[in-house]
Design a protein around this motif. Sequence first.
Motif, PDB file in Angstrom:
ATOM      1  N   LYS A 278       0.700  -1.190  -0.042  1.00 21.68           N
ATOM      2  CA  LYS A 278       0.124   0.048   0.105  1.00 21.68           C
ATOM      3  C   LYS A 278       0.848   1.347  -0.044  1.00 21.68           C
ATOM      4  O   LYS A 278       0.428   2.255   0.156  1.00 21.68           O
ATOM      5  CB  LYS A 278      -1.062  -0.024   1.278  1.00 21.68           C
ATOM      6  N   GLY A 279       2.080   1.113   0.110  1.00 24.03           N
ATOM      7  CA  GLY A 279       2.916   2.265  -0.164  1.00 24.03           C
ATOM      8  C   GLY A 279       3.343   2.773   1.227  1.00 24.03           C
ATOM      9  O   GLY A 279       2.648   2.526   2.156  1.00 24.03           O
ATOM     10  N   HIS A 280       4.467   3.526   1.108  1.00 22.75           N
ATOM     11  CA  HIS A 280       4.983   4.033   2.524  1.00 22.75           C
ATOM     12  C   HIS A 280       4.125   5.198   3.176  1.00 22.75           C
ATOM     13  O   HIS A 280       4.178   5.309   4.468  1.00 22.75           O
ATOM     14  CB  HIS A 280       6.447   4.494   2.084  1.00 22.75           C
ATOM     15  N   GLN A 281       3.421   5.708   2.365  1.00 26.35           N
ATOM     16  CA  GLN A 281       2.569   6.589   2.875  1.00 26.35           C
ATOM     17  C   GLN A 281       1.505   6.099   3.994  1.00 26.35           C
ATOM     18  O   GLN A 281       1.359   6.638   4.953  1.00 26.35           O
ATOM     19  CB  GLN A 281       1.630   7.510   1.779  1.00 26.35           C
ATOM     20  N   MET A 282       0.849   5.050   3.547  1.00 31.31           N
ATOM     21  CA  MET A 282      -0.042   4.388   4.231  1.00 31.31           C
ATOM     22  C   MET A 282       0.589   3.753   5.386  1.00 31.31           C
ATOM     23  O   MET A 282       0.267   3.834   6.678  1.00 31.31           O
ATOM     24  CB  MET A 282      -0.788   3.140   3.375  1.00 31.31           C
ATOM     25  N   GLY A 283       1.909   3.276   5.333  1.00 30.41           N
ATOM     26  CA  GLY A 283       2.606   2.673   6.529  1.00 30.41           C
ATOM     27  C   GLY A 283       2.982   3.803   7.605  1.00 30.41           C
ATOM     28  O   GLY A 283       2.749   3.619   8.550  1.00 30.41           O
ATOM     29  N   ASP A 284       3.329   5.196   6.902  1.00 26.06           N
ATOM     30  CA  ASP A 284       3.576   6.107   7.635  1.00 26.06           C
ATOM     31  C   ASP A 284       2.544   6.616   8.727  1.00 26.06           C
ATOM     32  O   ASP A 284       2.473   6.920   9.678  1.00 26.06           O
ATOM     33  CB  ASP A 284       3.921   7.370   6.999  1.00 26.06           C
ATOM     34  N   LEU A 285       1.113   6.544   8.056  1.00 26.20           N
ATOM     35  CA  LEU A 285      -0.162   6.964   8.565  1.00 26.20           C
ATOM     36  C   LEU A 285      -0.645   5.950   9.642  1.00 26.20           C
ATOM     37  O   LEU A 285      -0.843   6.382  10.765  1.00 26.20           O
ATOM     38  CB  LEU A 285      -1.217   6.999   7.574  1.00 26.20           C
ATOM     39  N   ALA A 286      -0.226   4.461   9.319  1.00 26.03           N
ATOM     40  CA  ALA A 286      -0.447   3.442  10.483  1.00 26.03           C
ATOM     41  C   ALA A 286       0.288   3.717  11.653  1.00 26.03           C
ATOM     42  O   ALA A 286      -0.091   3.828  12.842  1.00 26.03           O
ATOM     43  CB  ALA A 286      -0.443   2.183   9.867  1.00 26.03           C
TER      44      ALA A 286
END
Length: 380
Positions: A278-286
């Motif tokens: 899902k990409g690093h942006q989703m990872g950062d958000l989580a």
Amino acid sequence: MDNFTISDMFFGPAGPVFLHSMLIVIIGMTMFVSIRLLITRRKIGYLSMVVALGIFLLQYGQLVHQTLSHNTGDVQTFTALVLKVLAFVMMNIGMYQLYNVTRKRDIVVFCLSGALSVAAALTYWYAPIWLQSSEEHHALLRPLGMELYLFILIFVSFMLVNPRIGQNGKYQLMLTVYFVMHTVHMANLYLFNGSQRALDLLERTIPFAFHIVLFLFIFERVIELMQAIYISSITDGLTRLYNRKYFENRVKQYVQQRVPVAVLFSDIDNFKKLNDTKGHQMGDLALKKVAQIVKEETEDAGICGRYGGEEIVVLITDPDTKAESLAERIRSRVEEETNVTVSVGYSYYSKGVTAEELIKQADEAMYQAKTTGKNKVVGF
């Protein structure tokens, strides 16, 4: 000089020179701090403040020269007024720029204020015909346009600059003091023709309050920057939790004092897969959501930090907080409120255990939770 009294300091011929010289010292101190900030921060707001303070120095230097030379002609009066207006305008521009990025619309507003200042200055030399009566009357009304323009600038500063900067209390106090100072000056000049000693005293002493508050404003800015630098040095930029070094140092402090603390070590499950799919942006958000949950749950129990990657740690310093209960609350909230889960391990301090070993024990317990099903809590 042997008979020089306090009354002479305020009302005697040397009074204005003495008081203006003291103001020059205060302004010089403020300018020194501003120059240091300009050198270290290289921000245009500090340049504007340095320019404003330089104009203030010229203003009071010119007043000292005017008093010593006994020269109060039209040119000298006009110069004093121009410096007074320019210093006020540049000061407000500088304060705005300290807290805001200068955009094109701001440049337009600055240019407009400059044009209006020029127009106000021209009224000194080109007064309307209907004002040109006796020479004495005309000399008194010549500065009126610029004096009234300063009132407009104070009002505009309250309306436009004040809501857009920090330190609103000090800024409002500065504008209020400046308004009182200018009102006293106008009353003394136009109502009493300089005949009231009380107004003379106020007119000479109120500027001290203004410039002291201005100095405190700049000094407070130094403190703000020092605090921001310190906070950035001990916190993680993404999660706003404490960083690994700070967390380890705090654990060492408590362990060295043999305080019965506990450490939680949590890790987001399948975090690499989340980043890859899902990409690093989703990872950062989580990661930020999990960090917020941990921060909320540990607010009264201890401190939390980002240990590295997706690992979030907690130092429990409250003796009434059970590590297993806190860990379970964190785990269940993350499962309910986010699209990820966490595995949590915990360890209690015992005699002879070092800070490094305590953290390692919690890490090993977390690893056991990972390898025995994930989304669970395990104690060491």
